[in-house]
Structure formats: structure tokens, C-alpha cells
Design a protein around this motif. Sequence first.
Motif, mmCIF file in Angstrom:
data_model
loop_
_atom_site.group_PDB
_atom_site.id
_atom_site.type_symbol
_atom_site.label_atom_id
_atom_site.label_comp_id
_atom_site.label_asym_id
_atom_site.label_seq_id
_atom_site.Cartn_x
_atom_site.Cartn_y
_atom_site.Cartn_z
ATOM 1 N N SER B 103 0.631 -1.438 0.208
ATOM 2 C CA SER B 103 0.273 -0.212 -0.301
ATOM 3 C C SER B 103 0.820 0.941 0.146
ATOM 4 C CB SER B 103 -0.832 0.236 1.128
ATOM 5 O OG SER B 103 -0.274 0.321 2.656
ATOM 6 N N THR B 105 0.053 5.698 1.128
ATOM 7 C CA THR B 105 -0.666 6.452 2.178
ATOM 8 C C THR B 105 -0.354 7.724 2.890
ATOM 9 O OG1 THR B 105 -2.391 6.269 3.137
ATOM 10 C CG2 THR B 105 -0.654 5.511 3.832
ATOM 11 N N LEU B 106 -0.411 8.610 3.111
ATOM 12 C CA LEU B 106 -0.070 9.271 3.601
ATOM 13 C C LEU B 106 0.265 9.096 4.752
ATOM 14 C CD1 LEU B 106 1.351 12.644 3.093
ATOM 15 C CD2 LEU B 106 -1.204 13.330 3.581
ATOM 16 N N LEU B 114 4.377 7.051 2.986
ATOM 17 C CA LEU B 114 4.397 5.591 3.640
ATOM 18 C C LEU B 114 4.046 4.409 2.570
ATOM 19 C CD1 LEU B 114 5.638 4.091 5.701
ATOM 20 C CD2 LEU B 114 3.421 4.319 6.871
ATOM 21 N N PHE B 180 -0.902 6.789 -6.916
ATOM 22 C CA PHE B 180 -1.712 7.228 -5.980
ATOM 23 C C PHE B 180 -0.429 8.805 -5.503
ATOM 24 C CE2 PHE B 180 1.217 8.111 -1.892
ATOM 25 C CZ PHE B 180 0.183 8.723 -0.601
ATOM 26 N N VAL B 181 -0.361 8.816 -6.404
ATOM 27 C CA VAL B 181 0.080 10.401 -6.232
ATOM 28 C C VAL B 181 -0.079 11.360 -7.285
ATOM 29 C CG1 VAL B 181 2.485 11.874 -6.504
ATOM 30 C CG2 VAL B 181 2.249 9.978 -6.181
ATOM 31 N N ASP B 184 -3.714 11.181 -7.457
ATOM 32 C CA ASP B 184 -4.564 11.793 -6.088
ATOM 33 C C ASP B 184 -5.428 11.005 -5.077
ATOM 34 O OD1 ASP B 184 -3.926 14.684 -6.400
ATOM 35 O OD2 ASP B 184 -4.744 14.516 -8.111
ATOM 36 N N ALA B 185 -4.115 9.842 -4.766
ATOM 37 C CA ALA B 185 -5.483 8.896 -4.461
ATOM 38 C C ALA B 185 -4.949 9.402 -2.513
ATOM 39 C CB ALA B 185 -5.278 7.489 -4.609
ATOM 40 N N ASP B 186 -5.696 8.865 -1.601
ATOM 41 C CA ASP B 186 -5.773 8.787 -0.335
ATOM 42 C C ASP B 186 -4.423 8.022 0.373
ATOM 43 O OD1 ASP B 186 -5.883 11.917 0.425
ATOM 44 O OD2 ASP B 186 -8.767 10.968 0.570
ATOM 45 N N LEU B 187 -5.113 6.754 -0.175
ATOM 46 C CA LEU B 187 -5.104 5.687 0.029
ATOM 47 C C LEU B 187 -4.691 4.430 -1.708
ATOM 48 C CD1 LEU B 187 -4.511 2.843 1.887
ATOM 49 C CD2 LEU B 187 -6.967 3.129 1.369
ATOM 50 N N GLU B 189 -4.358 0.768 -2.441
ATOM 51 C CA GLU B 189 -4.064 -0.732 -1.344
ATOM 52 C C GLU B 189 -4.256 -1.838 -2.446
ATOM 53 O OE1 GLU B 189 -4.027 -1.289 3.171
ATOM 54 O OE2 GLU B 189 -6.138 -1.777 2.348
ATOM 55 N N LYS B 207 -7.949 -1.326 -3.252
ATOM 56 C CA LYS B 207 -8.597 -0.744 -2.215
ATOM 57 C C LYS B 207 -8.296 0.783 -2.830
ATOM 58 C CE LYS B 207 -10.814 0.612 1.871
ATOM 59 N NZ LYS B 207 -11.529 1.248 1.347
ATOM 60 N N THR B 209 -9.131 4.798 -1.890
ATOM 61 C CA THR B 209 -9.781 6.096 -1.588
ATOM 62 C C THR B 209 -9.105 7.655 -2.579
ATOM 63 O OG1 THR B 209 -10.269 5.070 0.119
ATOM 64 C CG2 THR B 209 -10.184 7.557 0.342
ATOM 65 N N ASP B 211 -9.089 10.753 -2.905
ATOM 66 C CA ASP B 211 -8.926 12.545 -2.200
ATOM 67 C C ASP B 211 -10.387 13.292 -3.180
ATOM 68 O OD1 ASP B 211 -8.032 15.141 -1.339
ATOM 69 O OD2 ASP B 211 -6.575 15.561 -2.230
#
Lengths: 294, 383
Positions: B103, B105-106, B114, B180-181, B184-187, B189, B207, B209, B211
Motif C-alpha cells: 500500500s 498512503t500519507l 508511506l 497514488f500520486v 490523487d489517491a489518499d490510499l 492498497e 482498495k 480512496t 481525494d
Amino acid sequence: MAIFVDETTKVVVQGLTGSQGRFYGLRNRDYGTQVVAGTNPRKAGTDIEGIPVFATVGEAAAATGATASCIFIPAPGVFGAVLEAAEGGMELIVVITEGVPAQDEARLYNLLCRDFPGTRLLGPNCPGIITPDRCNIGITAGEIALGGGPVGIVSRSGTLTYQALYELQQAGIGVTTCVGIGGDPVPGTSFIDCLAAFEADSETSAVMLIGEIGGSAEEEAAEYIKAMMTKPVVAYVAGLTAPPGRRMGHAGAIVSGSKGTARAKIDALRAAGAQVAANPTEAGFLMAAVVAGL
Amino acid sequence: MDLLEHQGKSYFARFAIPVSTGGVAATVEEALDVADGAGYPVVVKAQVHVGGRGKAGGVRVVADRAEAEAAATAILGMSIKGHVVHTVLVEHATDIAEEYYASFTLDRAAKLHLGMLSAEGGVDIEQVAVDTPGAIARLPIDPVDGLSEALCRVWVAGAGLREEAVAGTVELLLALYRCFVEGDADLAEVNPLVLTTDGRVLALDAKVTLDDNAAFRHPEWKEYEGTQELDERERLAREKGLQYIGLDGSVGIIANGAGLAMSTLDVVNQAGGRPANFLDIGGGASAAVMANALEVINTDENVRAIFVNVFGGITRGEEVAKGIVEAMGRVELTSPLVVRLDGTNAAEGRAILARHESDRLQSRATMLDAARAAVELAGGGKG
């Protein structure tokens, strides 16, 4: 003293020619803040009720000596606007705009740390900062703030910031500076930055901290309070009974563990020696008792 | 915005992240068409915004067309933790050699990206994090520098994956990081990330999410709208641009600002009541906004009293009071209103409310008094 801003702070408003920027920029000036310039590349050379408009922050700073900027630019433009302000030499950049993408905030924060270590970013998505009677940058209603100290306020929540100012005003307690750090995932200025500044400020004798659920900023603040603060702290954390928020997959749970709930934050703050109120009004009462005992 | 698995996988595909062959279906016939195309055996998976679908019987691996028909018939329309299954994802069932977890995430505390990678995927990864934290290779990434291929190789090398999975995992993680970047995903996974028996590395689940703040630069997100599960009250509130979360108590809540709204829930609970909702009307409090908020709360049959908690900042007390009175004229309310108005020009505002005071509209000076009054009107602690 007070922290971060006072009557000598000269402010340039990025987005002064827009409706929000104009409304609050002029209010800030009416309050007594030195709002010396605005920016808009297409309207350079004009003015807003006597406040000159420049093409860039750099030009505004060169002409007026501004050292702080306040940003009312829509979210898509915030990343560029903050960089422009940093490159223009601003020491403080206050971003009122809400809805800035988290990826932009993460990049901005780390970019400023690396390339502009002398620049402080406040926000995004914050109400701004007010040193009552001396300087008001942002959207806080100056009427609800009583000046003179001895209390410093730092808050993650907009309306609860006003509530805190108002509770203290009602109790006849003055404020040195009230900083709204905003509730976004990557705020430019943290609780700890403000706690450290208040601890060092000779006019501030006690600090009110307003937190809310989510993230781990209050827990980190608690660690700092325990290790570094000699001044008393009264805290309130909103959301003890809030509905459970969105759960960010497994990754969110792994990263945050038990942190993030109001209960965990309250326990951490109490363990650090802070007094924690059950609601904003009680926070005002607790602070009144603290101030009476100073 | 949380994406369903099939949406997450279509988002993955934009970034060339390898997934199984298959597609989404809303009917049994569609499911069979997809299954025929994907090749048997297939797995039929319920598409719902809630975990635990496997245990609930929402995921079935089937060997042939007849079994696929039975599985799709059973899963479509079933209810998983109150979520009705409207679509299934049908995919070719992969022969799995290894199951991993990955995954991005921030990390809000560190203010860095991370990455997390574990050789112990598939199983309960949160339990792994508690029992054997060393089994998860964590990689903090500076958002300015991003994830370089070299850094990614070192990270994967330290995660203890099987040798033949390494190259494919590095490639997949670089793509997942872009998702992810740039996405523009918050997550972002993947659990499990699998090594197949024929040596391929695939994302078997997704998975994602998104933003919501970044929607302005992602016109392609339009296709995901309308699949979010909201109750009737939440749907109405969203149409009116209000921040609303439905709860099951009897005291309706209207407040300006998320922090004050949360604080209002707290004091209602402290007064012995149960909030019916969270509703943030934002900074201002015009008559139009107030009328919209009252209208939404009015549709909630459980509500017995409404607590309006407004702090006047720039919006002055008298404007707020006029807004409330005007809104009451526009909406036929089924429950009485208790208003607490504070802040700029609160006295003027309260004077206006006092002129309209009735058994349908009461005003209280403090949050606590107003909460107590609203809880009492709602039937006391029983609500």
C-alpha cells in the motif's frame, strides 16, 4: 511580543481582487492590520480602495516591504501561489483556501522545509491568525477577540477557534495571539510549532489548545507539552461522541493504531499534564481559573 | 471517495498495474458473458463498500458455467452488513503461489508518503502489524523526491518476497505509486498482491480512496459518481451542498463549522440525549442555507427536537436570527427548534428570536442550556 504577527507585520493579499480576498483584505485593514499590497498579474497597476495591486508577490514585497502573505486563491492555484510567495521572500504565508488536494499539501510542506526554511506556512484551510488589537490576517471576526494576553490560543477547527476567543472574551481574559492551524491532513504549521512559540513568548502565560478527532496531531502535542512546556495548557478536543469516520483501508489502521479517537487524544493530553474540558464553555471556565491563579 | 473493487481495478489499469482478466456485471447474464470471456475457473465477487464480504458468502470460486450462474444468482441482490449487492466482479481465478500486501498512503505525523510491503499478505494484515511489526517493510518517501526505481528495489529486497516475485513487484509498486500520486489517491492498497504459479505478479484486490479535493483535475472520476452508498437523508443533503451524516438519535443538529458541529454532538450526549445527525452548514448561516438544513432534518422521522447551534463571526447575530425566522416560514417543521446564538452581535440576534419565541422556537444563551432544552423536548435521556 505575541507570536508570528504584530502591528509591524506588512501583509500582501494574494487574490485581493477576488470577492473573498477583497472582503477580508479590507476587513483586515479596517481592523488595523498593515495590508500594504495585493497581487493579480492581470490587474497590476490598479488598486483596491487604495491598496496597490502588483503582478507578483516579489514585486509587491520589493515595493512595500511586505513580509507576510494571505492567500484567497481557489484551490487549484494554491500550490503555485504558495511557491510564488516563498520565492517572493515571505516569512509567513497564510492559506485560507479550503479544498486543496492532499498531494499538493504534502509536496508543498516538504518543498518549503527544504528550499525555504525561513518561511512559515499556516494552513491551508485555516481561519488565519490574530494578535488582537494589533494584527488580524484571515477571516476571524476581530470583534470577538480581546487583546492584551495572557492566553495564547492554537486551534485546528475554525468555528471552535472563534468559540474559544469568545469564551475568553466573555470571561474578560485577553489573548496574545490566536492561531488557527486548520484541520487539513498536512498543515504547514503544527500544534507543536505554536506551543513552542507560546512557551518562548514573554507575554503569554497560558495556552488553550483546541483539537478534534482524526490524525495524531493532539497526541504529538501532548508529548511536546509533557517534555517541553512549563506554561499551563487547557485543552478541548471535539468529537468524543462523533460518528466513526471513514476507515482508510488497512493502511490507515496500521499507521494510526489506536490514535485518532477523541478518547485517545484526551487521555494523552491529560497524561501530559494538560487540563481537558468536556466542552468549549468548560474550557473557558478552566482557563479563567488558571489565569486567576497566575 | 472510496472506490469499489472493480472501479479500483479500472483505475489501476490506467496506470498499467496488472490485474486479472474479467469485468463487472449487474445481471446474471452479464456475469456469464464476462465469465465465458475470462475463462473458467472464475471467481465471482460482490461489489460493496464494506469489508468482510468473503465471510458473508459474497466471494465464490467456481469451476464452470453452471456453477457461475448459481453463484451470480446467489450473490446479486444479497445483503452484506446492510449493503445490497448491485454488481459483481467476475474474474479468471488465478492459481496463487504467494500472497503479499502492498500500500501507499500519507503518513500525517511524518508528513511523508508511506509505502508498506509485506510478504505476509492475504491474511489479516492489521493483526500482522500488531503481532510481528517487523514483517511489514515500511518505506517513508519524500513527496518532493518521489519513489525512484533504485529506492524501490532496495525496499522490495528487504521485504523477504520470493526471488521470482521481485522484478514484477518492483514494477507493480512503481506503477502503484504513480496511481497514488498522479491519481490523487489518499490510499492505494493491494491485498493480496499475488505471485501466480506461472510467475506473474498481479493485484488481486484493489482498495482505492480518491481525494475529493482533487476532483477538479480528474474529469475521469465522473464515472465513479453515483455509486457511493448514501441513505435518503444523506442524498438530499448532498444535493443541497450540506455536510451531513445520519445518526440514529432524536435530536436534530444544525451547526456552522465541522468543529462546532462535533462539539454540539458532544454536549447533546453530555445532556443525556442522542443526536440524530451531524450537519455542518459551513461558515455563513443565510436563510436559504438554514431552510435547506431544516428541510433535510425534517425528513428524519426519529427527530423530536432540533438544536440549532450557530456562532456568528463575520455573519452577524441578527442576520443569523433573521435567517432562522425566515427559514421557519419556508419549511413546515414537525419538531420544535432550540437555538443557541453566540458571537458577533449575539444580543441583537437573540432579541429578534425573542420576538418570535413560541413553543416551536426557543432561544438559549449557552450551548449547554440549549442542549439540555433540546434533549428535554426530545423526550429526555430516553431519546
